[in-house]
Design a protein around this motif. Structure first.
Motif, PDB file in Angstrom:
ATOM      1  N   ALA A 108      29.910  40.207  27.537  1.00  0.00           N
ATOM      2  CA  ALA A 108      29.016  40.823  26.613  1.00  0.00           C
ATOM      3  C   ALA A 108      29.546  40.931  25.324  1.00  0.00           C
ATOM      4  O   ALA A 108      28.935  40.583  24.180  1.00  0.00           O
ATOM      5  CB  ALA A 108      28.817  42.383  27.387  1.00  0.00           C
ATOM      6  N   ASN A 109      31.023  40.887  25.510  1.00  0.00           N
ATOM      7  CA  ASN A 109      31.455  40.658  24.143  1.00  0.00           C
ATOM      8  C   ASN A 109      31.215  39.536  23.362  1.00  0.00           C
ATOM      9  O   ASN A 109      31.073  39.135  22.124  1.00  0.00           O
ATOM     10  CB  ASN A 109      33.052  41.062  24.128  1.00  0.00           C
ATOM     11  CG  ASN A 109      33.269  42.595  24.165  1.00  0.00           C
ATOM     12  OD1 ASN A 109      32.555  43.468  23.954  1.00  0.00           O
ATOM     13  ND2 ASN A 109      34.649  42.641  24.932  1.00  0.00           N
ATOM     14  N   ILE A 110      31.624  38.476  24.103  1.00  0.00           N
ATOM     15  CA  ILE A 110      31.260  37.005  23.272  1.00  0.00           C
ATOM     16  C   ILE A 110      29.926  36.582  23.328  1.00  0.00           C
ATOM     17  O   ILE A 110      29.512  36.146  22.237  1.00  0.00           O
ATOM     18  CB  ILE A 110      32.113  35.835  24.401  1.00  0.00           C
ATOM     19  CG1 ILE A 110      31.124  35.890  25.725  1.00  0.00           C
ATOM     20  CG2 ILE A 110      33.535  36.131  24.551  1.00  0.00           C
ATOM     21  CD1 ILE A 110      31.924  34.538  26.461  1.00  0.00           C
ATOM     22  N   SER A 123      32.438  42.800  30.801  1.00  0.00           N
ATOM     23  CA  SER A 123      32.558  43.251  29.507  1.00  0.00           C
ATOM     24  C   SER A 123      32.856  41.883  28.542  1.00  0.00           C
ATOM     25  O   SER A 123      32.455  42.198  27.421  1.00  0.00           O
ATOM     26  CB  SER A 123      33.430  44.317  29.396  1.00  0.00           C
ATOM     27  OG  SER A 123      34.720  43.775  29.615  1.00  0.00           O
ATOM     28  N   HIS A 124      33.853  41.245  29.258  1.00  0.00           N
ATOM     29  CA  HIS A 124      34.096  39.727  28.314  1.00  0.00           C
ATOM     30  C   HIS A 124      32.863  39.065  27.742  1.00  0.00           C
ATOM     31  O   HIS A 124      32.621  38.743  26.866  1.00  0.00           O
ATOM     32  CB  HIS A 124      35.226  39.207  29.079  1.00  0.00           C
ATOM     33  CG  HIS A 124      35.613  37.730  28.279  1.00  0.00           C
ATOM     34  ND1 HIS A 124      36.122  37.707  27.193  1.00  0.00           N
ATOM     35  CD2 HIS A 124      35.136  36.489  28.713  1.00  0.00           C
ATOM     36  CE1 HIS A 124      36.403  36.812  26.989  1.00  0.00           C
ATOM     37  NE2 HIS A 124      35.795  35.789  27.738  1.00  0.00           N
ATOM     38  N   GLN A 158      25.905  37.734  16.571  1.00  0.00           N
ATOM     39  CA  GLN A 158      26.263  38.091  15.278  1.00  0.00           C
ATOM     40  C   GLN A 158      26.733  36.971  14.325  1.00  0.00           C
ATOM     41  O   GLN A 158      26.173  36.772  13.201  1.00  0.00           O
ATOM     42  CB  GLN A 158      27.328  38.971  15.294  1.00  0.00           C
ATOM     43  CG  GLN A 158      27.364  40.547  15.761  1.00  0.00           C
ATOM     44  CD  GLN A 158      28.365  41.322  16.068  1.00  0.00           C
ATOM     45  OE1 GLN A 158      29.480  41.020  16.090  1.00  0.00           O
ATOM     46  NE2 GLN A 158      28.108  42.487  16.625  1.00  0.00           N
ATOM     47  N   LYS A 168      25.812  40.841  31.074  1.00  0.00           N
ATOM     48  CA  LYS A 168      26.125  41.602  29.968  1.00  0.00           C
ATOM     49  C   LYS A 168      26.494  43.109  30.551  1.00  0.00           C
ATOM     50  O   LYS A 168      27.307  43.779  30.070  1.00  0.00           O
ATOM     51  CB  LYS A 168      25.110  41.711  29.022  1.00  0.00           C
ATOM     52  CG  LYS A 168      25.042  40.581  27.989  1.00  0.00           C
ATOM     53  CD  LYS A 168      23.840  40.463  27.330  1.00  0.00           C
ATOM     54  CE  LYS A 168      23.863  41.635  25.944  1.00  0.00           C
ATOM     55  NZ  LYS A 168      23.001  41.485  25.016  1.00  0.00           N
ATOM     56  N   ASP A 197      27.823  39.016  22.149  1.00  0.00           N
ATOM     57  CA  ASP A 197      27.409  39.582  20.971  1.00  0.00           C
ATOM     58  C   ASP A 197      27.882  39.118  19.846  1.00  0.00           C
ATOM     59  O   ASP A 197      27.349  39.018  18.714  1.00  0.00           O
ATOM     60  CB  ASP A 197      28.054  41.234  21.218  1.00  0.00           C
ATOM     61  CG  ASP A 197      27.201  42.075  22.207  1.00  0.00           C
ATOM     62  OD1 ASP A 197      25.946  41.667  22.415  1.00  0.00           O
ATOM     63  OD2 ASP A 197      27.523  43.113  22.786  1.00  0.00           O
ATOM     64  N   GLU A 198      29.211  38.628  20.051  1.00  0.00           N
ATOM     65  CA  GLU A 198      30.006  37.585  18.720  1.00  0.00           C
ATOM     66  C   GLU A 198      29.055  36.609  18.527  1.00  0.00           C
ATOM     67  O   GLU A 198      28.951  36.382  17.314  1.00  0.00           O
ATOM     68  CB  GLU A 198      31.062  37.425  19.232  1.00  0.00           C
ATOM     69  CG  GLU A 198      31.945  36.855  18.103  1.00  0.00           C
ATOM     70  CD  GLU A 198      33.501  36.243  18.311  1.00  0.00           C
ATOM     71  OE1 GLU A 198      33.843  35.644  17.641  1.00  0.00           O
ATOM     72  OE2 GLU A 198      33.928  36.777  19.391  1.00  0.00           O
TER      73      GLU A 198
END
Length: 82
Positions: free
Chosen positions: A25-27, A22-23, A33, A18, A29-30
């Motif tokens: 971390a984004n997936i 960054s990729h 969520q 993470k 987090d998605e």
């Protein structure tokens, strides 16, 4: 015998990824969520019934993200061994 490692088993690797990717971390987090939203919708029987298709779409997306997360974790583990 477990088929996959749990999030707890990979806590350190996830934290590292993470921070440096960054990729990832984004997936991650998605995925988190989506998990929260799906759980919330499934608890509300009225909303759940009217949003079955949307929930199924979210579940498919969440599963795809989970696969991507575990691929990244395994790749990181293999690179660490090298």
């Amino acid at each position: 015998m477990r088929k996959t490692d749990t999030r707890q088993d990979n806590r350190e690797v996830i934290a590292e990824l993470k921070q440096k990717d960054s990729h990832f971390a984004n997936i991650f987090d998605e995925h988190t969520q989506l998990d929260e939203k799906i759980n919330q919708l499934e608890k509300d029987v009225v909303q759940h019934a009217s949003r079955d298709e949307e929930i199924e779409h979210m579940k498919r997306r969440k599963l795809y993200l989970k696969d991507e997360i575990y691929k990244a974790i395994e790749k990181n583990k293999l690179q660490s061994l090298s």
